[in-house]
Scaffold this motif. Structure first.
Motif, PDB file in Angstrom:
ATOM      1  N   THR A 179       0.856  -1.191   0.000  1.00  0.00           N
ATOM      2  CA  THR A 179       0.000   0.000   0.000  1.00  0.00           C
ATOM      3  C   THR A 179       0.888   1.235   0.000  1.00  0.00           C
ATOM      4  O   THR A 179       2.018   1.212   0.483  1.00  0.00           O
ATOM      5  CB  THR A 179      -0.905   0.035   1.234  1.00  0.00           C
ATOM      6  OG1 THR A 179      -0.091  -0.023   2.421  1.00  0.00           O
ATOM      7  CG2 THR A 179      -1.882  -1.129   1.219  1.00  0.00           C
TER       8      THR A 179
ATOM      9  N   SER B  10      -4.841  -3.236 -15.659  1.00  0.00           N
ATOM     10  CA  SER B  10      -3.909  -2.394 -16.419  1.00  0.00           C
ATOM     11  C   SER B  10      -2.608  -3.159 -16.677  1.00  0.00           C
ATOM     12  O   SER B  10      -2.167  -3.977 -15.856  1.00  0.00           O
ATOM     13  CB  SER B  10      -3.597  -1.104 -15.650  1.00  0.00           C
ATOM     14  OG  SER B  10      -4.759  -0.316 -15.515  1.00  0.00           O
TER      15      SER B  10
ATOM     16  N   THR C  90      -8.111  -8.385  -6.754  1.00  0.00           N
ATOM     17  CA  THR C  90      -7.650  -7.558  -5.634  1.00  0.00           C
ATOM     18  C   THR C  90      -6.522  -8.270  -4.894  1.00  0.00           C
ATOM     19  O   THR C  90      -6.775  -9.067  -3.967  1.00  0.00           O
ATOM     20  CB  THR C  90      -8.815  -7.266  -4.671  1.00  0.00           C
ATOM     21  OG1 THR C  90      -9.923  -6.737  -5.400  1.00  0.00           O
ATOM     22  CG2 THR C  90      -8.388  -6.284  -3.598  1.00  0.00           C
TER      23      THR C  90
ATOM     24  N   SER D 149      -5.321  -8.805 -12.550  1.00  0.00           N
ATOM     25  CA  SER D 149      -6.705  -8.439 -12.244  1.00  0.00           C
ATOM     26  C   SER D 149      -7.053  -8.875 -10.829  1.00  0.00           C
ATOM     27  O   SER D 149      -6.279  -9.570 -10.165  1.00  0.00           O
ATOM     28  CB  SER D 149      -7.658  -9.098 -13.248  1.00  0.00           C
ATOM     29  OG  SER D 149      -7.321  -8.744 -14.578  1.00  0.00           O
TER      30      SER D 149
ATOM     31  N   THR E 266       4.041   1.889  -7.420  1.00  0.00           N
ATOM     32  CA  THR E 266       3.128   2.432  -8.428  1.00  0.00           C
ATOM     33  C   THR E 266       1.699   2.046  -8.049  1.00  0.00           C
ATOM     34  O   THR E 266       1.424   0.887  -7.756  1.00  0.00           O
ATOM     35  CB  THR E 266       3.458   1.855  -9.813  1.00  0.00           C
ATOM     36  OG1 THR E 266       4.813   2.172 -10.156  1.00  0.00           O
ATOM     37  CG2 THR E 266       2.521   2.420 -10.871  1.00  0.00           C
ATOM     38  N   PRO E 267       0.794   3.020  -8.035  1.00  0.00           N
ATOM     39  CA  PRO E 267      -0.596   2.687  -7.706  1.00  0.00           C
ATOM     40  C   PRO E 267      -1.138   1.617  -8.647  1.00  0.00           C
ATOM     41  O   PRO E 267      -0.885   1.638  -9.856  1.00  0.00           O
ATOM     42  CB  PRO E 267      -1.331   4.020  -7.879  1.00  0.00           C
ATOM     43  CG  PRO E 267      -0.271   5.055  -7.638  1.00  0.00           C
ATOM     44  CD  PRO E 267       0.990   4.474  -8.207  1.00  0.00           C
ATOM     45  N   TYR E 268      -1.894   0.694  -8.083  1.00  0.00           N
ATOM     46  CA  TYR E 268      -2.402  -0.446  -8.844  1.00  0.00           C
ATOM     47  C   TYR E 268      -3.799  -0.167  -9.364  1.00  0.00           C
ATOM     48  O   TYR E 268      -4.678   0.292  -8.640  1.00  0.00           O
ATOM     49  CB  TYR E 268      -2.436  -1.690  -7.955  1.00  0.00           C
ATOM     50  CG  TYR E 268      -3.253  -2.835  -8.506  1.00  0.00           C
ATOM     51  CD1 TYR E 268      -2.859  -3.522  -9.648  1.00  0.00           C
ATOM     52  CD2 TYR E 268      -4.434  -3.241  -7.869  1.00  0.00           C
ATOM     53  CE1 TYR E 268      -3.607  -4.584 -10.149  1.00  0.00           C
ATOM     54  CE2 TYR E 268      -5.194  -4.302  -8.361  1.00  0.00           C
ATOM     55  CZ  TYR E 268      -4.777  -4.969  -9.506  1.00  0.00           C
ATOM     56  OH  TYR E 268      -5.525  -6.003  -9.987  1.00  0.00           O
ATOM     57  N   THR E 269      -3.973  -0.454 -10.675  1.00  0.00           N
ATOM     58  CA  THR E 269      -5.290  -0.391 -11.291  1.00  0.00           C
ATOM     59  C   THR E 269      -5.572  -1.762 -11.891  1.00  0.00           C
ATOM     60  O   THR E 269      -4.807  -2.246 -12.747  1.00  0.00           O
ATOM     61  CB  THR E 269      -5.341   0.673 -12.401  1.00  0.00           C
ATOM     62  OG1 THR E 269      -5.022   1.959 -11.841  1.00  0.00           O
ATOM     63  CG2 THR E 269      -6.728   0.719 -13.030  1.00  0.00           C
ATOM     64  N   ALA E 270      -6.619  -2.419 -11.439  1.00  0.00           N
ATOM     65  CA  ALA E 270      -6.933  -3.777 -11.890  1.00  0.00           C
ATOM     66  C   ALA E 270      -7.067  -3.830 -13.400  1.00  0.00           C
ATOM     67  O   ALA E 270      -7.767  -3.003 -14.000  1.00  0.00           O
ATOM     68  CB  ALA E 270      -8.213  -4.264 -11.226  1.00  0.00           C
TER      69      ALA E 270
ATOM     70  N   VAL F 211      -3.663   3.490  -0.875  1.00  0.00           N
ATOM     71  CA  VAL F 211      -4.139   2.750  -2.028  1.00  0.00           C
ATOM     72  C   VAL F 211      -3.215   1.560  -2.271  1.00  0.00           C
ATOM     73  O   VAL F 211      -2.063   1.530  -1.837  1.00  0.00           O
ATOM     74  CB  VAL F 211      -4.176   3.628  -3.296  1.00  0.00           C
ATOM     75  CG1 VAL F 211      -5.167   4.776  -3.125  1.00  0.00           C
ATOM     76  CG2 VAL F 211      -2.790   4.148  -3.644  1.00  0.00           C
ATOM     77  N   SER F 212      -3.752   0.549  -2.968  1.00  0.00           N
ATOM     78  CA  SER F 212      -2.943  -0.613  -3.323  1.00  0.00           C
ATOM     79  C   SER F 212      -1.899  -0.205  -4.357  1.00  0.00           C
ATOM     80  O   SER F 212      -2.203   0.545  -5.290  1.00  0.00           O
ATOM     81  CB  SER F 212      -3.836  -1.724  -3.882  1.00  0.00           C
ATOM     82  OG  SER F 212      -3.067  -2.833  -4.278  1.00  0.00           O
ATOM     83  N   SER F 213      -0.692  -0.705  -4.193  1.00  0.00           N
ATOM     84  CA  SER F 213       0.389  -0.367  -5.116  1.00  0.00           C
ATOM     85  C   SER F 213       1.301  -1.584  -5.301  1.00  0.00           C
ATOM     86  O   SER F 213       1.185  -2.578  -4.581  1.00  0.00           O
ATOM     87  CB  SER F 213       1.199   0.816  -4.592  1.00  0.00           C
ATOM     88  OG  SER F 213       1.816   0.473  -3.362  1.00  0.00           O
TER      89      SER F 213
END
Length: 424
Positions: A231, A271, A285, A283, A265-269, A241-243
Motif C-alpha cells: 500500500t 492495467s 484484488t 486483475s 506504483t498505484p495499482y489499477t486492476a 491505495v494498493s500499489s
C-alpha cells in the motif's frame, strides 16, 4: 645365319607351349567369367579392381547404415507425433479446467484424466526400439531414461546427454536419436513465451494473465521480474491505495543479481504492467504482500521446463478445493502458469520433430544419390574384371585353331630330311 634342327625344334615347341598356356588362361577366364585371374594379367586393372571392390564394400556398409538411421528416425518421428497428440489433449484439458462452472468434483475428475495423460507421456518418453534400446536415452541406450522422482513431483532423467550418430557417407554423420532431456525437460529458445505466475502463498484474489512481448531481442527479457504488492499513500487528502513495486533478478550471474525495488506504483486492476519489453496484466484484488512473477521460459532450472513437474503441479492444483476467492485465484494462476509451460513444451516437441523430419529427408536423399554411385561402381568393376564371353570364346577358338595348325605343320616338317631328297 644357320639354324640348327635343335634350335628349330626348340623354337616350335616353345611357341606351342605359349599357345597352350594362352588357351589354358582363356579357358579359365571363360569358365570363371573373370577376365582377371591374377594381377599379372593386367597389373593396372588389378589395382583398379581392388580400389573399386573396396569402394563397393564401403558403399554397401553406408547403405546398411542409412537404412538403420532411417528406421531410427522414423520411429522417433512417429513417437513424437504421439507426444504432440497427447500434448494437444492436455492443452484442451487446461482450457476446460478454466471453466468457471466446474465444481471441485469436476476438477478432481480432470486431475485424474491429466494423470492418465502424464502416464502416457512417461511411457512415450521411455519408448524402446526393436533391439530393446531406449530411443530417448542419448548415449546410454540400455538405460531407462525417465523415472518418477521420489518426492512425487517431476521426473529424473537418467539417460546420456548426447545424440547417437550414424555415418551415412564419407563426409556425413547424422544424429539418429535426441536425448529425452532436450525434449521433455527443455524448451525451444525461439518458440517459447515468458511464463507468468502467482505465489502459492498469496492471500488476495489477484490473478495474472499471459505475457505479451513487444521486442523479443531485448536483453532485459532474460531477467526474472517479481511484482510485489503493498500500500502507498497518495492524493489530497492523503489516502492509502494498493500499489506494487518491481524487482528484477539476473539468473545468469552467480549468485543471481537482484535489483532494488522500484518506486511503488498505484495499482489499477487489469492495467498492463511493463517489465523489460514485456507487458502483463493483473486483475482482481491482490492483498498486501502478494507476489507475482514474470520469468523467461528457461531460467536454467530443469524444474521450470520439466513437463512432468508442470503436470504434477497442475494435478495438485486441480485437486485443491476452490471454496474462496483466494483459492479460486490460486487455481487460475496455476492454470495460467501451466498453460504457458505446456505450450512451450509443445512447441519444443514440434521443433524437435521438424528437425527429425529434416534428417529423414537428408538420409533419403543420400540413399538415392548413393544408389546411383553404387550402380556405377558395380558397372565399372564388372567392365574391368568380367570377361566378354562372345569375344573370349572367339579368341579361344582362333588360338586353338592356330595351335592345331602349328602342331600339324611341325609334324610334317619333322618328317623332312636331306636323305629324303637324295633318295628321290
Amino acid at each position: 645365319m644357320r639354324i640348327s634342327s635343335s634350335q628349330y625344334f626348340t623354337m616350335n615347341v616353345e611357341t606351342m607351349n605359349n599357345q597352350q598356356a594362352s588357351l589354358a588362361n582363356m579357358y579359365a577366364q571363360i569358365s570363371s567369367g573373370k577376365a582377371l585371374q591374377t594381377a599379372a594379367d593386367n597389373p593396372l586393372g588389378a589395382a583398379q579392381a581392388v580400389a573399386l571392390t573396396s569402394q563397393a564394400a564401403n558403399l554397401a556398409q553406408y547403405s546398411t547404415n542409412q537404412s538403420s538411421a532411417l528406421t531410427s528416425l522414423q520411429q522417433e518421428d512417429s513417437t513424437l507425433s504421439s507426444v504432440t497428440n497427447v500434448m494437444q489433449s492436455i492443452q484442451s484439458l487446461v482450457v476446460n479446467a478454466g471453466n468457471g462452472t466446474l465444481n471441485d468434483t469436476d476438477r478432481s475428475a480432470l486431475a485424474t484424466q491429466l494423470q492418465g495423460y502424464r502416464s502416457t507421456l512417461m511411457t512415450l518418453a521411455n519408448t524402446t526400439d526393436a533391439n530393446g534400446n531406449y530411443i530417448f536415452a542419448g548415449f546410454q541406450g540400455g538405460s531407462k531414461p525417465f523415472s518418477d522422482n521420489a518426492s512425487g513431483v517431476g521426473a529424473t532423467y537418467d539417460g546420456g546427454p548426447g545424440q547417437r550418430q550414424v555415418q551415412i557417407s564419407d563426409t556425413r554423420t547424422i544424429n539418429v536419436a535426441d536425448p529425452g532431456s532436450a525434449i521433455f525437460q527443455s524448451v525451444s529458445s525461439n518458440e517459447s513465451s515468458p511464463v507468468s505466475s502467482g505465489s502459492a502463498a498469496n492471500t488476495g484474489s489477484g490473478t495474472i494473465g499471459p505475457v505479451s512481448v513487444s521486442d523479443s531481442s531485448d536483453p532485459a527479457n532474460s531477467l526474472i521480474y517479481t511484482i510485489t504488492f503493498g500500500t502507498t499513500t497518495t492524493g489530497t487528502p492523503p489516502a492509502s491505495v494498493s500499489s506494487y513495486s518491481i524487482t528484477s533478478t539476473d539468473p545468469s550471474t552467480t549468485p543471481p543479481t537482484v535489483t532494488a525495488p522500484t518506486t511503488p506504483t498505484p495499482y489499477t486492476a487489469g492495467s498492463n504492467i511493463t517489465v523489460g519489453s514485456q507487458t502483463v496484466a493483473i486483475s482482481g484484488t491482490p492483498a498486501s504482500g502478494d507476489k507475482f512473477s514474470v520469468s523467461p521460459a528457461n531460467t536454467g532450472s530443469t524444474s521450470d521446463t520439466d513437463i512432468f513437474t508442470t503436470l504434477d503441479s497442475l494435478v495438485n492444483a486441480l485437486k485443491q478445493p476452490a471454496d474462496s476467492a483466494s483459492a479460486q485465484a490460486t487455481l487460475q494462476n496455476a492454470l495460467t502458469t501451466a498453460g504457458s509451460k505446456i505450450s512451450n513444451t509443445y512447441n519444443n516437441v514440434l521443433t524437435t520433430q521438424t528437425a527429425v523430419g529434416g534428417r529423414e529427408q537428408e538420409v533419403t536423399a543420400t540413399q538415392t544419390a548413393m544408389q546411383t554411385t553404387s550402380t556405377q561402381t558395380a558397372n565399372n568393376l564388372s567392365d574391368l574384371v568380367s570377361v566378354n564371353l562372345p569375344s573370349a570364346i572367339s579368341q579361344y577358338e582362333m588360338t586353338q585353331n592356330s595351335l592345331q595348325a602349328a602342331q600339324q605343320a611341325f609334324a610334317q616338317i619333322q618328317k623332312m630330311s636331306l636323305f629324303n631328297y637324295l633318295s628321290s
